[in-house]
Write an enzyme that holds these catalytic residues in place. Structure first.
Site, PDB file in Angstrom:
ATOM      1  NE  ARG A 103      77.938 -34.871  25.051  1.00 31.55           N
ATOM      2  CZ  ARG A 103      78.741 -34.739  27.374  1.00 31.55           C
ATOM      3  NH1 ARG A 103      78.900 -33.503  26.776  1.00 31.55           N
ATOM      4  NH2 ARG A 103      78.021 -35.545  27.636  1.00 31.55           N
ATOM      5  NE  ARG A 133      77.085 -36.223  32.214  1.00 31.35           N
ATOM      6  CZ  ARG A 133      78.464 -37.671  33.122  1.00 31.35           C
ATOM      7  NH1 ARG A 133      78.778 -38.010  33.524  1.00 31.35           N
ATOM      8  NH2 ARG A 133      78.282 -38.362  32.212  1.00 31.35           N
ATOM      9  CG  HIS A 163      71.226 -38.854  25.642  1.00 27.82           C
ATOM     10  ND1 HIS A 163      71.398 -40.289  25.530  1.00 27.82           N
ATOM     11  CD2 HIS A 163      72.452 -38.268  25.290  1.00 27.82           C
ATOM     12  CE1 HIS A 163      72.554 -40.519  24.996  1.00 27.82           C
ATOM     13  NE2 HIS A 163      73.448 -39.455  25.359  1.00 27.82           N
ATOM     14  CE1 TYR A 196      83.947 -40.050  21.399  1.00 24.77           C
ATOM     15  CE2 TYR A 196      81.729 -40.279  22.004  1.00 24.77           C
ATOM     16  CZ  TYR A 196      83.309 -39.742  22.040  1.00 24.77           C
ATOM     17  OH  TYR A 196      83.855 -39.420  23.098  1.00 24.77           O
ATOM     18  NE  ARG A 292      82.065 -46.690  25.392  1.00 23.42           N
ATOM     19  CZ  ARG A 292      81.639 -45.925  26.600  1.00 23.42           C
ATOM     20  NH1 ARG A 292      83.384 -45.710  27.265  1.00 23.42           N
ATOM     21  NH2 ARG A 292      81.532 -44.865  26.326  1.00 23.42           N
ATOM     22  CG  HIS A 320      78.943 -43.237  21.646  1.00 24.54           C
ATOM     23  ND1 HIS A 320      78.219 -42.780  21.096  1.00 24.54           N
ATOM     24  CD2 HIS A 320      78.876 -42.823  22.917  1.00 24.54           C
ATOM     25  CE1 HIS A 320      77.520 -41.714  22.310  1.00 24.54           C
ATOM     26  NE2 HIS A 320      78.060 -41.955  23.277  1.00 24.54           N
TER      27      HIS A 320
END
Length: 415
Positions: A103, A133, A163, A196, A292, A320
């Site tokens: 992303r 996503r 990822h 983040y 989290r 994160h």
């Protein structure tokens, strides 16, 4: 019910708003009395050694001296990771840049830098995940933009999402070719890097950069790699690697050696890892889980998990980073990476965790765990299946806000 043509039995009452995304509107309200005070991330001091304050850091020079562990948003993303890509794009000595992109923002300076590098004649490989996503359309758009300007775009491996957060730079230096790498826990997105909490390792360590190079070769279809020296890579190696470390802690505890497990992830649901953690707890190994989001671990259950503690910290920034700590008989084995402990991460995605060996970096991560599990720190605490927020001590005095504490410490730092 009459207007909707439904019965009373079809109406369900819940204790909170159904669509919490409506609260985003409140975040944009310009009212100083309900807003967080301003915070400006700072350049990591290890990137500024010998640099005049008015000049940008020379990332290559800094990384030739030592590895740098950055924690965003406290350490600036713009003057570390982003600066590394931009400097590589403009440097005539740089021959190649390889990067994974899961992303990023639509107007990303990362994308601009990769395009600039390709237009300058460098070999640029972008491994793009178009099935990220909610970002599928945006990813396709800037993947086409990259291809238009000569970037070699690869769309990953069939059946697996890419990822992992990796960057590799090849530079021609007086003593030969040298490779530089970044392995992170978060996306290459300058906007979310301000919101983040994430960590990343910047390094020119030859073992790590060789691992990253071989992983890129694997992802681009050039070779098939499964063995790495400083990386754990899913889907083949992370679950088995973590369970092996857990079993090693159990053996150390039985041998009378220091043993402890500390893990920080967004979510944990993988049965095999959870069973191994329960086994460690029953063997007497202390297990601390900083989670989290989704947590299928049930701490404090007699006969199952008396030695397990679970904490969650919510605040200004979204926690994160994924961190993994094993006491290893007094010589901690520590790693950071992109993987949560979920089936999708361990079985259906390419993930990477890099081992951290610098004593200062190990101490930094250890202190972070110490602060998070300190009884004087604000946190949500899980017992069996019940979460309890703890914000004050027994006398009603507010406890330490971990993120505000880290902000104050960075703000007081003199670069």
């Amino acid at each position: 019910t009459g207007e909707l043509d439904i019965s009373e039995r079809e109406v369900f009452k819940i204790p909170a708003p159904l669509d919490l995304t409506g609260l985003f509107g409140l975040a944009g309200v310009d009212r100083e009395n309900i807003s967080y005070p301003g915070f400006l991330p700072k350049t990591h001091p290890d990137l500024l050694m010998g640099v005049v304050s008015s000049k940008p850091a020379n990332i290559f020079k800094a990384l030739r001296k030592k590895d740098v562990l950055v924690q965003h948003p406290y350490d600036s993303f713009a003057t570390s990771v982003q600066r590394l890509v931009e400097q590589a794009a403009a440097d005539p000595r740089v021959l190649a840049i390889k990067q994974t992109l899961y992303r990023t923002s639509g107007d990303s300076p990362i994308i601009d830098a990769l395009i600039e590098a390709a237009m300058a004649g460098k070999q640029v490989l972008a491994l793009v995940e178009i099935k990220a996503r909610f970002d599928e359309q945006a990813n396709i758009a800037w993947a086409r933009k990259l291809e238009k300007y000569g970037v070699h775009v690869v769309y990953g491996m069939v059946g697996l999402k890419t990822h992992c957060k990796l960057m590799l730079i090849v530079r021609d230096e007086p003593d030969g070719l040298r490779r530089y790498a970044h392995i992170g826990t978060g996306n290459y997105n300058p906007k979310t890097a301000r919101l983040y909490e994430d960590m990343g390792l910047l390094t020119s360590n030859t073992i790590i950069t060789d691992d990253v190079a071989r992983l890129f070769n694997h992802l681009s279809g050039m070779t098939r790699e499964t063995n790495y020296r400083r990386l754990l890579v899913a889907p083949a190696g992370i679950r088995t690697g973590l369970i092996t470390n857990i079993e090693h802690e159990i053996a150390n505890h039985r041998a009378g050696l220091p043993a402890r497990i500390r893990i920080k992830v967004n979510s944990v649901v993988d049965e095999a890892v959870i069973d191994a953690l329960y086994h460690a707890s029953n063997a007497g190994v202390p297990v601390d889980m900083w989670v989290r989001g989704i947590c299928a671990v049930r701490p404090g259950v007699p006969g199952l998990s008396e030695n397990v503690r679970v904490r969650s910290i919510l605040g200004r920034f979204l926690e994160h980073s994924r961190l993994f700590w094993f006491e290893n008989g007094g010589n901690p084995s520590v790693g950071i990476g992109s993987s949560d402990l979920m089936h999708r991460n361990l079985d259906r995605r390419v993930e990477a965790i890099v081992s951290i060996t610098n004593p200062g970096h190990i101490a930094q991560i250890g202190e972070l765990f110490d602060l998070a599990f300190d009884d004087q720190t604000v946190s949500w605490r899980l017992h069996d299946q019940n979460w309890t927020p703890v914000t004050t001590d027994d006398d009603g005095v507010p406890l330490r806000d971990l993120q505000e504490y880290l902000i104050r410490r960075v703000s007081a730092r003199r670069n």
